[in-house]
Write an enzyme that holds these catalytic residues in place. Structure first.
Site, PDB file in Angstrom:
ATOM      1  N   LYS A 111       0.808  -1.218   0.000  1.00 38.38           N
ATOM      2  CA  LYS A 111       0.000   0.000   0.000  1.00 38.38           C
ATOM      3  C   LYS A 111       0.840   1.267   0.000  1.00 38.38           C
ATOM      4  O   LYS A 111       0.465   2.246  -0.637  1.00 38.38           O
ATOM      5  CB  LYS A 111      -0.987  -0.012   1.159  1.00 38.38           C
ATOM      6  CG  LYS A 111      -2.172  -0.903   0.825  1.00 38.38           C
ATOM      7  CD  LYS A 111      -3.145  -1.023   1.953  1.00 38.38           C
ATOM      8  CE  LYS A 111      -4.211  -2.052   1.604  1.00 38.38           C
ATOM      9  NZ  LYS A 111      -4.848  -2.592   2.795  1.00 38.38           N
ATOM     10  N   LYS A 194      -5.391 -11.525 -10.984  1.00 39.94           N
ATOM     11  CA  LYS A 194      -6.780 -11.807 -10.632  1.00 39.94           C
ATOM     12  C   LYS A 194      -7.637 -10.542 -10.628  1.00 39.94           C
ATOM     13  O   LYS A 194      -7.121  -9.426 -10.556  1.00 39.94           O
ATOM     14  CB  LYS A 194      -6.863 -12.547  -9.304  1.00 39.94           C
ATOM     15  CG  LYS A 194      -6.259 -11.837  -8.123  1.00 39.94           C
ATOM     16  CD  LYS A 194      -6.498 -12.660  -6.865  1.00 39.94           C
ATOM     17  CE  LYS A 194      -6.336 -11.782  -5.642  1.00 39.94           C
ATOM     18  NZ  LYS A 194      -6.745 -12.408  -4.403  1.00 39.94           N
ATOM     19  N   LYS A 197     -10.428  -4.608  -7.773  1.00 37.53           N
ATOM     20  CA  LYS A 197     -10.794  -3.214  -8.009  1.00 37.53           C
ATOM     21  C   LYS A 197      -9.603  -2.333  -8.349  1.00 37.53           C
ATOM     22  O   LYS A 197      -9.723  -1.381  -9.110  1.00 37.53           O
ATOM     23  CB  LYS A 197     -11.402  -2.657  -6.730  1.00 37.53           C
ATOM     24  CG  LYS A 197     -12.876  -2.577  -6.754  1.00 37.53           C
ATOM     25  CD  LYS A 197     -13.354  -1.909  -5.497  1.00 37.53           C
ATOM     26  CE  LYS A 197     -13.893  -0.526  -5.779  1.00 37.53           C
ATOM     27  NZ  LYS A 197     -15.085  -0.537  -6.572  1.00 37.53           N
TER      28      LYS A 197
END
Ligand code: TRP
Length: 332
Positions: A111, A194, A197
């Site tokens: 992140k 995969k 979002k």
């Protein structure tokens, strides 16, 4: 009966990956376990500090939980922020979570790499909050994917550390759980990895996408210029579409296009058209349930009232005990 806890972050509507992964697992577990399924709206603040329309996205996820088949009479459905005891426990547990171990979490590293301008303390302590979601109901099983294993390990560390610190056997150890060992792989439409979002709206099929949008997204999905040699290996983008087809189409259809590919006769336009139509048929039941439930405001409110009450009862009991263990006492 063993307790199960799981949640999905409320950064918006759910996609096919959530459906064939988490949601179907939740639905199967609810018959055998005491299940708590929540919407992690506090967690969503770590990456979306000022979410546009937080209430609307939370409501959408609740509707999608119900449409997927989570039964509010079997499972407890609630919104994380509606149970403030979670936040109180988070404060206590933060005292025995160490900077070094938090900094080493793979999700934290990912992140901060993705968003170097928003390295906030909430992001760092994300695993502590997640641990509290689980510990607060004394869950032993957590239906999550591989990417959450490290968080569960940290959950066990924090719980055990608390037990050791206060010399109690209070928190239990929780482990990842999946009903079907080979969870169906739901790949992204952008040709890589995969469905998720973070790869953008065009790469995901949302459960609430209309037929028209599904057609458009699939027709635009990435492929290549086509096979030039017989039985040639498929590039990831094409393999991804075949994997999606395996989820929604009949075996015969998959074999048919596989043979066309292997003999270099495949036309991606026809292949995608078939995939889009089968996708629409496969997702039609959930799409119409989302529409129906979404109109029933009274029902949604009832589900959340009932769920919040049950989750609060469990959380309240835990916090009362935790305060006693730590030694907070009233002097009046
Ligand atoms: N971290 C999880 C995810 O990103 C969401 C989550 C938050 C969660 N709290 C949880 C999952 C507790 C299971 C249990 O998918």
């Amino acid at each position: 009966m063993e307790t199960v806890v799981s949640g999905i972050r409320s950064t918006g509507k759910l996609h096919l990956g959530n459906y064939y992964g988490a949601l179907q697992n939740f639905v199967k577990m609810q018959n055998d376990y005491n299940c708590f399924f929540f919407i992690a709206d506090l967690h969503s603040l770590t990456t979306h500090p000022t979410p546009e329309n937080l209430q609307q996205t939370v409501r959408q996820v609740v509707v999608e939980y119900l449409a997927a088949g989570i039964d509010p009479d079997k499972s407890t459905i609630y919104v994380q922020s509606d149970v403030p005891e979670v936040s109180e426990l988070y404060l206590y547990m933060n005292m025995n979570a160490y900077l070094g171990e938090l900094e080493r979490a793979a999700s934290f590293k990912d992140k901060i790499r993705a968003n170097p301008n928003n390295v906030n303390a909430g992001l760092l302590t994300y695993p502590v909050l997640m641990a509290c979601d689980i510990l607060i109901h004394h869950a032993t099983k957590v239906p999550v994917g591989k990417d959450q294993e490290q968080h569960l390990e940290m959950t066990r560390t924090f719980g055990n550390r608390f037990n050791r610190l206060y010399n109690v056997e209070y928190f239990k150890e929780a482990f990842a759980f999946s009903f079907n060992k080979n969870l169906m792989k739901i790949p992204s439409l952008d040709g890589q990895g995969k469905m998720g979002k973070s790869n953008g709206d065009a790469s995901c099929i949302y459960l609430s996408d209309s037929e028209k949008i599904i057609r458009k997204k699939i027709m635009k999905a990435k492929t290549d210029s086509g096979p030039t040699e017989e039985n040639q290996e498929k590039p990831e983008s094409v393999q991804n579409l075949f994997d999606l087809m395996k989820v929604v189409s009949s075996k015969d259809t998959v074999t048919y296009f596989d043979e066309l590919y292997n003999s270099c006769k495949i036309r991606y336009g026809d292949f995608k058209k078939q995939l889009a139509e089968d996708m629409i048929i496969a997702t039609d039941p959930i799409r119409s349930k989302i529409e129906d439930i979404s109109k029933n405001e009274e029902y949604i409110q009832k589900v959340l009232r009932q769920g919040t009450e049950k989750a609060s009862e469990s959380a309240h009991k835990t916090l009362k005990e935790v305060r006693e263990i730590i030694g907070f006492k009233k002097f009046y």
